[in-house]
Write an enzyme that holds these catalytic residues in place. Structure first.
Site, PDB file in Angstrom:
ATOM      1  N   ARG A  52       0.816  -1.215   0.000  1.00  0.00           N
ATOM      2  CA  ARG A  52       0.000   0.000   0.000  1.00  0.00           C
ATOM      3  C   ARG A  52       0.847   1.261   0.000  1.00  0.00           C
ATOM      4  NH1 ARG A  52      -2.413  -4.151   0.837  1.00  0.00           N
ATOM      5  NH2 ARG A  52      -4.677  -4.416   0.635  1.00  0.00           N
ATOM      6  N   ASP A 159     -18.288   6.313   7.480  1.00  0.00           N
ATOM      7  CA  ASP A 159     -17.061   5.532   7.361  1.00  0.00           C
ATOM      8  C   ASP A 159     -15.883   6.488   7.367  1.00  0.00           C
ATOM      9  OD1 ASP A 159     -16.755   2.350   6.267  1.00  0.00           O
ATOM     10  OD2 ASP A 159     -14.955   3.605   6.191  1.00  0.00           O
TER      11      ASP A 159
END
Length: 294
Positions: A52, A159
């Site tokens: 990532r 979220d």
């Protein structure tokens, strides 16, 4: 800020390849993520982390972790991108359906017992990922709760990952997300399929409000207002004890007195905070904020 480069020009950060990080770099990044999200990462997830980081180094044109980390610390926009790629989004419609049964048969009847027709009832799904869970609540109520039109039901999905909120608002889903829904229900609530996907009808898309929230940030949670019922499933497992307690305290404050919180099947509020009362209903075990004067 450096001008973004083609992935092939960024040494050690080709798209999809891992960027080797030394133990100190892993530690610094994990401490940064923990401070911003409460989520725990470490050496055991090295490959996950390196992949990532490589993607974000490629996207920003940074050649070294040191340069990239300095960029993260100076850019709230990049912090958002970094958090987005580290969040886990695994969901589908009618997940943990027994809690939806409990919602209609036990929780909502108790909440509205002392309310008048037309009064506001607020339900919160956090984290909501790409929207399947809050939309499931909306569909379930339409299908199964006879009093749905008697009250002003407000459903909010939140979220920390801003990418999934965009997808949630779009309301476009593939076969896997819809696999638990009966065919007739899919026909009623989704437009005709296009390229293997279906879009939730506009009325339902407009029935859920989506917001960004960080559960370990008191101000972020407080900005959402108070709720009668909270679905907070399978996120506290990614926190350590301190972060879980902080999130639990924030969720407690987000509930109206007498309000309920539903956790994932592997999670237990009793192991995190003593503020909530455990309630056993026919369909599910949930946790309740005690009412006024309790």
């Amino acid at each position: 800020m450096s001008k973004p480069q083609s992935p092939k020009r960024v040494a050690g950060a080709e798209q999809g390849s891992a960027t080797p990080l030394n133990p100190d770099e892993i530690r610094r990044l994990c401490e940064f993520l923990y401070g911003r999200t409460g989520m725990i990462f470490g050496e055991s997830k090295r490959y996950y982390i390196e992949r990532r980081v490589a993607d974000r180094m490629s996207a920003t044109g940074m050649r070294t972790f040191r340069a990239y980390f300095s960029h993260v610390q100076a850019s709230e926009s990049e912090v958002e991108h970094l958090i987005n790629i580290f969040t886990v989004n695994e969901t589908y419609f009618y997940r943990e359906e027994h809690q939806l049964h409990c919602l209609g048969r036990s929780l909502l009847p108790d909440i509205v017992r002392n309310r008048k027709p037309g009064d506001l009832v607020r339900i919160w799904s956090v984290p909501c990922s790409t929207g399947e869970e809050p939309y499931s609540i909306a569909i379930w109520l339409l299908e199964n709760w006879p009093m749905v039109d008697a009250y002003h039901i407000e459903i909010v999905g939140s979220d920390i990952d801003t990418r999934v909120l965009v997808e949630a608002e779009a309301g476009i889903y593939g076969e896997r997300a819809l696999s638990r829904l009966p065919p007739g229900m899919i026909e009623r609530y989704f437009d005709l399929p296009h390229e293997g996907q279906r879009r939730l009808i506009q009325d339902l898309r407009e029935s859920v409000k989506f917001t960004s929230v960080n559960l370990v940030d008191r101000a972020s949670v407080a900005a959402q207002g108070r709720f009668d019922i909270v679905f907070c499933r399978n996120v506290l497992i990614y926190f350590d004890d301190a972060s879980r307690l902080l999130a639990a305290n924030n969720l407690y404050d987000a509930l109206n007195p007498g309000g309920y919180i539903c956790l994932g099947h592997t999670e237990s509020m009793n192991r995190i905070s003593k503020q909530f009362s455990l309630r056993r209903f026919e369909d599910a075990i949930v946790y309740q904020r005690p009412g006024e004067g309790a």
